[in-house]
Design an enzyme around this catalytic site. Sequence first.
Site, PDB file in Angstrom:
ATOM      1  CB  SER A 216       5.243 -15.185   0.427  1.00  0.00           C
ATOM      2  OG  SER A 216       3.853 -15.259   0.508  1.00  0.00           O
TER       3      SER A 216
ATOM      4  CB  CYS B 269      -1.545  -5.946   0.569  1.00  0.00           C
ATOM      5  SG  CYS B 269      -2.039  -5.428  -1.081  1.00  0.00           S
TER       6      CYS B 269
ATOM      7  CG  ASP C 259       4.396  -9.298   5.268  1.00  0.00           C
ATOM      8  OD1 ASP C 259       4.867  -8.705   4.279  1.00  0.00           O
ATOM      9  OD2 ASP C 259       3.305  -9.906   5.245  1.00  0.00           O
TER      10      ASP C 259
ATOM     11  CE  LYS D 109       5.751  -4.376   7.846  1.00  0.00           C
ATOM     12  NZ  LYS D 109       7.174  -4.736   7.794  1.00  0.00           N
TER      13      LYS D 109
ATOM     14  CB  ALA E  42       3.581 -11.683  -2.194  1.00  0.00           C
TER      15      ALA E  42
ATOM     16  CB  CYS F  69       0.025  -1.917  -4.137  1.00  0.00           C
ATOM     17  SG  CYS F  69      -1.494  -2.070  -3.224  1.00  0.00           S
TER      18      CYS F  69
END
Length: 406
Positions: A13, A161, A298, A306, A308, A341
């Site tokens: 990503s 995540c 990350d 952490k 995207a 998130c």
Amino acid sequence: NTSFEIVIVGGGSAGCAIAASLKKRQPSLKIAIIEPSDKHYYQPAWTLVGAGEFDINKTARPMADCIPEDVTWLQAAVTEFKPDEKQVITENLGAIHYAQLVVAAGLKLNWEGIKGLTDTLGKHGVTSNYRYDLAPYTWKLVQELQSGEAIFTQPPMPIKCAGAPQKALYLSCADWLEKGRLGKIKASFYTSTPALFGVKEYIEPLMQYIRRYKVNLNLNSTLVEVDGPGKTAWFNVKDADGNVNRISKPFDLLHVVPPQTALDFLKQSPLANADGWVEVDQHSLQHVRYPEVFGVGDCTNTPNAKTAAAARKQVVIAAENLLAQREGKALPSRYDGYGSCPLTVEKGKIILAEFGYGGKLVPTFPWDSTKPRRSAWLLKKYVLPWLYWNLMLKGREWLARCGACG
Ligand code: FAD
């Protein structure tokens, strides 16, 4: 050719996005991405795959389609960094030279860190949404389970995540509730963390779902061993005095999130901090010892979630700073720690947690971000995947100026 103006390690990503970002700004730059995998994954959708809400095939694309045009793809794994010589060493292409380096190699999912796990993953009711090939197995298990013990685990932080372990729990419970099986199925959540979520404002809204789904919640509890055929999981449970007790639990379904660490080749490199993460300044994303090196995604030591979503913000900051460094100018941009998130608390509703450094809430939308919303679900399921492939990976950056990308 083994010499480039900018070398990017990792085409995930963050790596593909920063390549696109840099090319948009200066099309003439000679950039290479070093990336061994021929597939690029949109990992945020794997949570939805595990709940039968997203097609797994739509989460992977050929790497060749994700690396921006006019960026050289060196299909190789980096094994060593030699920052004093401005070189990275690859497994099959030898040394690659750079003027500036971006490290975007992601992190290591340490499946071996749990005894017995690798022997049983994908069998005996043991699954994980953290792997492309296993997220569909999660959905298969959820559909098949009629009664019994369903256990969901979360390892120590940091993980990518941090909400994903709970998302698997809530979406599975929502399905069982709808089908009238919850009750006969008993769900448990075991997390190594001392609280359900790292940002306090979201804990009570999440607790409402823990109560709704009658989840047996266990904090300070770390999965350490699995016996698939014997359908037993072992946990180290820390009590209030810090004493650790080992307990065993039977399961019918076990959803595991593996412990996560820095990648080994990074840990051993001069770029790492004591824990193995790429040691960058948390605002400029420039390496603290090597000014021509930047870190995104990350793999760094920055204390953001952490995600995207964080990578999407970081690549713009790092691209601006890297180009300034190239011209000997002061670094103009600062990253505020934004991460998001989208907590899938039920099918059709999401609590869109968005926060920066220090847990400061930074909501994109002008309403109460702690409330579950249908609009956020539609955003995650339909809008964000499109934005990811068509804007973030293409260096179209107006998106990075707004929030709400998970
Ligand atoms: P990655 O995208 O993982 O890319 C790292 C790349 O580096 C890979 O392509 C890898 O092959 C490459 N690499 C590894 N080793 C080497 C080497 N030796 N040499 C060269 N290249 C190497 N984020 C959100 O924003 N919202 C969400 O809802 C969300 N949900 C998630 C749910 C799940 C189940 C998972 C697994 C992740 C989720 N994420 C979410 C997190 C998100 O996917 C990551 O934070 C993001 O992909 C990080 O980007 P990255 O480029 O740092 O790492």
